[in-house]
Design an enzyme around this catalytic site. Structure first.
Site, PDB file in Angstrom:
ATOM      1  N   HIS A   1      26.123 -39.144   8.462  1.00  0.00           N
ATOM      2  CA  HIS A   1      27.433 -39.040   7.807  1.00  0.00           C
ATOM      3  C   HIS A   1      28.420 -38.260   8.661  1.00  0.00           C
ATOM      4  O   HIS A   1      28.040 -37.350   9.415  1.00  0.00           O
ATOM      5  CB  HIS A   1      27.321 -38.436   6.401  1.00  0.00           C
ATOM      6  CG  HIS A   1      26.871 -37.016   6.336  1.00  0.00           C
ATOM      7  ND1 HIS A   1      27.750 -35.960   6.343  1.00  0.00           N
ATOM      8  CD2 HIS A   1      25.627 -36.465   6.237  1.00  0.00           C
ATOM      9  CE1 HIS A   1      27.067 -34.816   6.242  1.00  0.00           C
ATOM     10  NE2 HIS A   1      25.785 -35.089   6.180  1.00  0.00           N
TER      11      HIS A   1
ATOM     12  N   ASP B   1      31.437 -37.072   7.165  1.00  0.00           N
ATOM     13  CA  ASP B   1      32.182 -36.110   6.348  1.00  0.00           C
ATOM     14  C   ASP B   1      31.486 -34.758   6.419  1.00  0.00           C
ATOM     15  O   ASP B   1      30.303 -34.664   6.777  1.00  0.00           O
ATOM     16  CB  ASP B   1      32.299 -36.591   4.903  1.00  0.00           C
ATOM     17  CG  ASP B   1      30.953 -36.726   4.211  1.00  0.00           C
ATOM     18  OD1 ASP B   1      30.052 -37.366   4.786  1.00  0.00           O
ATOM     19  OD2 ASP B   1      30.784 -36.178   3.102  1.00  0.00           O
TER      20      ASP B   1
ATOM     21  N   ASP C   1      25.622 -30.711  10.879  1.00  0.00           N
ATOM     22  CA  ASP C   1      25.602 -31.448   9.607  1.00  0.00           C
ATOM     23  C   ASP C   1      26.895 -32.225   9.427  1.00  0.00           C
ATOM     24  O   ASP C   1      27.820 -31.733   8.801  1.00  0.00           O
ATOM     25  CB  ASP C   1      25.398 -30.449   8.455  1.00  0.00           C
ATOM     26  CG  ASP C   1      25.278 -31.108   7.104  1.00  0.00           C
ATOM     27  OD1 ASP C   1      24.941 -32.306   7.040  1.00  0.00           O
ATOM     28  OD2 ASP C   1      25.535 -30.429   6.096  1.00  0.00           O
TER      29      ASP C   1
ATOM     30  N   GLU D   1      29.127 -38.317   1.965  1.00  0.00           N
ATOM     31  CA  GLU D   1      27.780 -37.842   1.662  1.00  0.00           C
ATOM     32  C   GLU D   1      27.800 -36.517   0.924  1.00  0.00           C
ATOM     33  O   GLU D   1      26.979 -36.265   0.044  1.00  0.00           O
ATOM     34  CB  GLU D   1      26.971 -37.711   2.957  1.00  0.00           C
ATOM     35  CG  GLU D   1      25.475 -37.544   2.767  1.00  0.00           C
ATOM     36  CD  GLU D   1      25.030 -36.080   2.664  1.00  0.00           C
ATOM     37  OE1 GLU D   1      23.852 -35.848   2.368  1.00  0.00           O
ATOM     38  OE2 GLU D   1      25.873 -35.187   2.890  1.00  0.00           O
ATOM     39  N   GLU D   2      28.733 -35.647   1.280  1.00  0.00           N
ATOM     40  CA  GLU D   2      28.751 -34.301   0.729  1.00  0.00           C
ATOM     41  C   GLU D   2      29.302 -34.238  -0.692  1.00  0.00           C
ATOM     42  O   GLU D   2      29.095 -33.249  -1.391  1.00  0.00           O
ATOM     43  CB  GLU D   2      29.589 -33.373   1.623  1.00  0.00           C
ATOM     44  CG  GLU D   2      29.059 -33.205   3.047  1.00  0.00           C
ATOM     45  CD  GLU D   2      27.808 -32.344   3.123  1.00  0.00           C
ATOM     46  OE1 GLU D   2      27.266 -31.959   2.070  1.00  0.00           O
ATOM     47  OE2 GLU D   2      27.369 -32.057   4.252  1.00  0.00           O
TER      48      GLU D   2
ATOM     49  N   ASP E   1      19.368 -35.725   9.218  1.00  0.00           N
ATOM     50  CA  ASP E   1      20.246 -34.835   8.443  1.00  0.00           C
ATOM     51  C   ASP E   1      19.454 -33.805   7.647  1.00  0.00           C
ATOM     52  O   ASP E   1      19.799 -33.504   6.516  1.00  0.00           O
ATOM     53  CB  ASP E   1      21.105 -35.697   7.504  1.00  0.00           C
ATOM     54  CG  ASP E   1      22.177 -34.900   6.776  1.00  0.00           C
ATOM     55  OD1 ASP E   1      22.584 -33.842   7.295  1.00  0.00           O
ATOM     56  OD2 ASP E   1      22.597 -35.322   5.687  1.00  0.00           O
TER      57      ASP E   1
ATOM     58  N   HIS F   1      26.587 -25.456   6.280  1.00  0.00           N
ATOM     59  CA  HIS F   1      27.379 -25.064   5.111  1.00  0.00           C
ATOM     60  C   HIS F   1      27.770 -23.595   5.159  1.00  0.00           C
ATOM     61  O   HIS F   1      28.180 -23.037   4.140  1.00  0.00           O
ATOM     62  CB  HIS F   1      26.649 -25.372   3.798  1.00  0.00           C
ATOM     63  CG  HIS F   1      26.522 -26.826   3.496  1.00  0.00           C
ATOM     64  ND1 HIS F   1      26.324 -27.318   2.220  1.00  0.00           N
ATOM     65  CD2 HIS F   1      26.563 -27.929   4.296  1.00  0.00           C
ATOM     66  CE1 HIS F   1      26.251 -28.635   2.253  1.00  0.00           C
ATOM     67  NE2 HIS F   1      26.390 -29.030   3.505  1.00  0.00           N
TER      68      HIS F   1
END
Length: 418
Positions: free
Chosen positions: A76, A78, A109, A143-144, A167, A391
């Site tokens: 991903h 995003d 990520d 995805e997030e 991921d 994150h």
């Protein structure tokens, strides 16, 4: 590898510069302009390498290599918002040669692994490798925050039955916990505070919570809080919602300062009765990550990761027993694969061969695109014992990580599609 190293670093740096967290939709750009621009950039790279590419309405895209039975690589483009606490530009893509790393949101990520996978396809193509399967490198843009990208892809294209997602963690993930995002509603009559808010995403531990409150609540510093520009401010440390113990949640001290200890106990002292639920995939985790007040009502969105052998219905039956109104804002069933199946065994063998280890398949609380497949497994890039900044502030990928992932992913693609 050396002939691709510089290009991979530069391209990771460049794609990080798109602030592709979900933003308001625009015409033809369902997740905002930056996500669409990141997708266009990625697909243009692949097209310039000679691959067939498709852009599915800026929800997702794919890169095609080979013919035959389909095999998916799901990544991903995003990202989650930057959050606070950065000492590097989160969307600067700074290449730090001295520290041998690239700084920026998405480096691990999942933009970094997506770029590495693309260059693995290029390297195989350059070597004359002819896969016996059609490799579809599919990149999503949501995805997030909900997986609308994968839902759209399945409507307009064909999703392979088997594949991997770069991921998560090495050596290989055979199981992922179920995911529930619940928006709980609490009513506080005669609230003497206002503008209570905190958190940016349900899957990020809240690192900043603010409120307007009068002097009757006392000295904020007694609770570790501060008074800034007329607002009470609670600061914490972000982390992935699946690993709340790695962060410091800013919501709990704010609730206790505002004399809402009962709510704090329910959410942070496991009084919902979920603590202790576990199986071989780990214990249930609950992370209250987003809070917002509206009059006498407080809404708190919690990220729940439950053991893979349990069901959503069972979890909801426990939560429902407390009579707290809730809304399901996101739900993903667990992934539970075969430890000794061909896919998982091949991936684990490749990792051990490249790294000289004897690691075994593991389970995680995070959720990846692997669960969008009938037979899927998450495969890297993180490893046990290394610092995780996913994150969190100051996310980075090291030069060594790029080189290791390239070797592992390239060999895995060869073994699975020869």
């Amino acid at each position: 590898m050396s002939e691709y190293t510089d290009d991979i670093r530069k391209k990771i740096s460049q794609i990080v510069r798109f602030p592709s967290y979900q933003q308001p939709a625009e015409r033809g750009m369902p997740f905002g302009a930056p996500a669409a621009e990141a997708l266009t950039y990625f697909l243009s790279l692949a097209k310039n390498m000679g691959f067939e590419t498709h852009n599915y309405d800026n929800y997702a895209g794919e890169v095609i290599f080979g013919e035959g039975e389909e095999f998916a690589v799901l990544a991903h483009l995003d990202v989650v918002p930057a959050g606070s606490g950065w000492t590097h530009d989160p969307f600067g893509g700074e290449i730090d040669n001295a520290a041998r790393r690239i700084w920026g949101r998405g480096t691990m990520d999942d933009k970094g692994p997506a770029i590495i996978m693309l260059y693995c396809l290029k390297a195989l193509k350059d070597e004359g490798f002819a896969p016996s399967r059609k490799i579809k490198l599919i990149v999503g843009c949501n995805e997030e925050t909900g997986w609308a990208c994968m839902e759209h892809y399945k409507k307009v294209a064909h999703m392979p039955e088997e594949g991997i997602s770069p991921d998560a963690d090495f050596p290989v993930i055979y199981a992922e916990k179920g995911i529930l995002h619940l928006k709980l509603k609490f009513t506080v009559k005669g609230a003497k505070f206002a503008e209570l808010k905190g958190g940016e995403r349900a899957n990020m531990v809240c690192d900043l919570c603010t409120a307007s409150a009068d002097a009757s609540f006392g000295d904020p510093s007694a609770y570790g809080l501060a008074l800034e520009n007329g607002k009470v401010v609670s600061r914490g440390k972000s982390a992935h919602g699946s690993t709340p113990d790695e962060g410091v949640n800013a919501i709990e001290p704010m609730l206790r300062y505002l004399k809402l200890g009962g709510i704090a106990d329910i959410l942070f002292k496991e009084k919902l009765g979920l603590k202790g639920l576990k199986d071989e995939t780990g214990e249930l985790t609950l992370s209250p990550d987003v809070i917002k007040s509206c009059g006498d009502e407080i809404f708190i969105t919690c990220d729940i990761r439950y053991p893979a052998t349990l069901t959503e219905e069972y979890i909801l039956s426990i939560v429902g027993g407390y009579g707290i109104p809730y809304e399901i804002t996101n739900s993903q069933a667990p992934l539970y694969g075969e430890k000794d199946g061909f896919l998982v065994k091949t991936l684990c063998d490749v990792y051990n061969e490249v790294c000289g280890t004897n690691a075994q398949p593991i389970a995680i609380g995070g959720g990846t695109y692997a669960r969008a497949l009938k037979r899927g497994a998450a495969f890297g890039p993180e490893e046990a014992g290394e610092e995780s900044t996913i994150h969190q502030a100051n996310e980075y990928i090291t030069f060594d990580k790029i080189e290791k992932c390239f070797k592992i992913y390239k060999l895995a693609l060869e073994r699975l599609t020869k």
